[in-house]
Design a protein around this motif. Sequence first.
Motif, PDB file in Angstrom:
ATOM      1  N   ARG A 152       1.130 -17.859 -12.240  1.00  0.00           N
ATOM      2  CA  ARG A 152       0.863 -18.821 -13.209  1.00  0.00           C
ATOM      3  C   ARG A 152       2.208 -18.553 -14.411  1.00  0.00           C
ATOM      4  NH1 ARG A 152      -1.755 -18.791 -18.159  1.00  0.00           N
ATOM      5  NH2 ARG A 152      -2.832 -20.854 -18.581  1.00  0.00           N
ATOM      6  N   LEU A 201       5.456 -19.745 -13.328  1.00  0.00           N
ATOM      7  CA  LEU A 201       5.367 -21.151 -12.793  1.00  0.00           C
ATOM      8  C   LEU A 201       5.587 -22.062 -14.106  1.00  0.00           C
ATOM      9  CD1 LEU A 201       4.643 -23.748 -10.967  1.00  0.00           C
ATOM     10  CD2 LEU A 201       2.448 -23.427 -11.991  1.00  0.00           C
ATOM     11  N   ALA A 211       9.115 -23.670 -15.186  1.00  0.00           N
ATOM     12  CA  ALA A 211       9.083 -25.299 -15.691  1.00  0.00           C
ATOM     13  C   ALA A 211       9.762 -25.500 -16.847  1.00  0.00           C
ATOM     14  CB  ALA A 211       7.763 -25.733 -15.669  1.00  0.00           C
ATOM     15  N   LEU A 260      -5.125 -21.216 -10.891  1.00  0.00           N
ATOM     16  CA  LEU A 260      -3.856 -22.130 -10.579  1.00  0.00           C
ATOM     17  C   LEU A 260      -3.946 -23.345 -10.606  1.00  0.00           C
ATOM     18  CD1 LEU A 260      -1.814 -19.367  -8.313  1.00  0.00           C
ATOM     19  CD2 LEU A 260      -1.261 -20.358 -10.396  1.00  0.00           C
ATOM     20  N   ARG A 261      -5.001 -23.887  -9.590  1.00  0.00           N
ATOM     21  CA  ARG A 261      -5.196 -25.263  -9.713  1.00  0.00           C
ATOM     22  C   ARG A 261      -5.325 -25.976 -10.930  1.00  0.00           C
ATOM     23  NH1 ARG A 261      -8.866 -26.327  -4.821  1.00  0.00           N
ATOM     24  NH2 ARG A 261      -7.148 -25.703  -3.653  1.00  0.00           N
ATOM     25  N   THR A 311      -4.685 -24.792 -13.926  1.00  0.00           N
ATOM     26  CA  THR A 311      -3.620 -25.039 -14.722  1.00  0.00           C
ATOM     27  C   THR A 311      -2.745 -26.173 -14.365  1.00  0.00           C
ATOM     28  OG1 THR A 311      -3.864 -22.508 -14.722  1.00  0.00           O
ATOM     29  CG2 THR A 311      -1.719 -23.590 -15.635  1.00  0.00           C
ATOM     30  N   GLN A 312      -2.552 -26.467 -13.056  1.00  0.00           N
ATOM     31  CA  GLN A 312      -1.499 -27.337 -12.634  1.00  0.00           C
ATOM     32  C   GLN A 312      -2.311 -28.571 -12.901  1.00  0.00           C
ATOM     33  OE1 GLN A 312       0.223 -27.243  -8.686  1.00  0.00           O
ATOM     34  NE2 GLN A 312      -0.988 -25.253  -8.520  1.00  0.00           N
ATOM     35  N   ILE A 344      -0.605 -31.688 -15.338  1.00  0.00           N
ATOM     36  CA  ILE A 344      -0.586 -33.149 -14.938  1.00  0.00           C
ATOM     37  C   ILE A 344      -1.313 -33.995 -15.576  1.00  0.00           C
ATOM     38  CG2 ILE A 344      -0.809 -34.569 -12.577  1.00  0.00           C
ATOM     39  CD1 ILE A 344      -0.212 -32.065 -10.902  1.00  0.00           C
ATOM     40  N   PHE A 378       7.232 -30.446 -10.547  1.00  0.00           N
ATOM     41  CA  PHE A 378       6.378 -29.099 -10.827  1.00  0.00           C
ATOM     42  C   PHE A 378       5.624 -28.816  -9.684  1.00  0.00           C
ATOM     43  CE2 PHE A 378       2.284 -27.856 -13.044  1.00  0.00           C
ATOM     44  CZ  PHE A 378       3.051 -27.071 -13.644  1.00  0.00           C
ATOM     45  N   ARG A 379       5.276 -29.638  -8.866  1.00  0.00           N
ATOM     46  CA  ARG A 379       4.541 -29.167  -7.520  1.00  0.00           C
ATOM     47  C   ARG A 379       5.474 -28.413  -6.701  1.00  0.00           C
ATOM     48  NH1 ARG A 379      -0.097 -27.687  -5.532  1.00  0.00           N
ATOM     49  NH2 ARG A 379      -0.025 -27.743  -3.454  1.00  0.00           N
ATOM     50  N   TYR A 399       6.016 -25.039  -7.848  1.00  0.00           N
ATOM     51  CA  TYR A 399       4.620 -24.161  -7.616  1.00  0.00           C
ATOM     52  C   TYR A 399       4.910 -23.593  -6.184  1.00  0.00           C
ATOM     53  CZ  TYR A 399       0.099 -22.832  -6.335  1.00  0.00           C
ATOM     54  OH  TYR A 399      -0.957 -22.021  -5.309  1.00  0.00           O
ATOM     55  N   ASN A 418       5.118 -19.563  -5.577  1.00  0.00           N
ATOM     56  CA  ASN A 418       4.147 -19.033  -4.999  1.00  0.00           C
ATOM     57  C   ASN A 418       4.633 -18.318  -3.374  1.00  0.00           C
ATOM     58  OD1 ASN A 418       1.594 -18.402  -4.512  1.00  0.00           O
ATOM     59  ND2 ASN A 418       0.945 -20.182  -3.398  1.00  0.00           N
TER      60      ASN A 418
END
Lengths: 98, 145
Positions: free
Chosen positions: A68, A71, A75, B14-15, B17-18, B22, B61-62, B65, B69
Amino acid sequence: MEETNFIMMALEWLMEFEPAALIAAASAIGAGFAMIAGIGAGIGQGYAAGKGTEAVGKRQSQQSAIVRTMLLGSAVAETTGIYALIIALVLLFANPLM
Amino acid sequence: MLKRDKGSDEMDALRNTQMQIIKGVLIVNGCIAIIGLLLISPALPFLIGLLFGTIISILNFRLLYLTVNKAVTMREAQAKIYAASRYMLRYFVVGIVLYISIKADYINILGTILGIITLKIVILKKELFNSKAYFKNIFKRKEAK
């Protein structure tokens, strides 16, 4: 004394060219310099990934937090590189001075 | 690499946060679109540019990730090369997008730029400037806090 005044000599030499050609040349040099900023973000991301790997190796349970942080940091770093790309492309293809 | 297990707390965090980021990008760009609709006279090129930039920034951004990862599971030297090479790939994609925006008459470059850089603003707002205490203490010396 006048013969050794290199700044004036350089300016006089530059005045021999068309102003548009000078602006185009300076824009191309500026675009090249701007792209240096793009390299920094790439090196930084690579370095961060290496350290992230090291951290995950030490503490496997914290992988989610590490990913996290990486990331979000990556970014933000990447956007800085994109600024440089924008400046370079605008200087080359949409120059407001020409 | 974190797998897509439903119900896994790590994956969910994590999901989340993304998804939050978004969502933030979409909201901010929606506001910019409304402002652009009111202020800019040929609004359509600006809106197309904004949409283009937003889609590319979310895609970037995706991809970031997925790269991060995967990179954390590699060996250190391999991860460095992998992350830097993927960065160059993403940079190239953004370069193509910006070039198309500059060259095409029906896309406004300002919209594309705004669409791309909003991501940074949203991340900074959500992660760094998210507490009032930060703004209250911003001009205080460390000793006074």
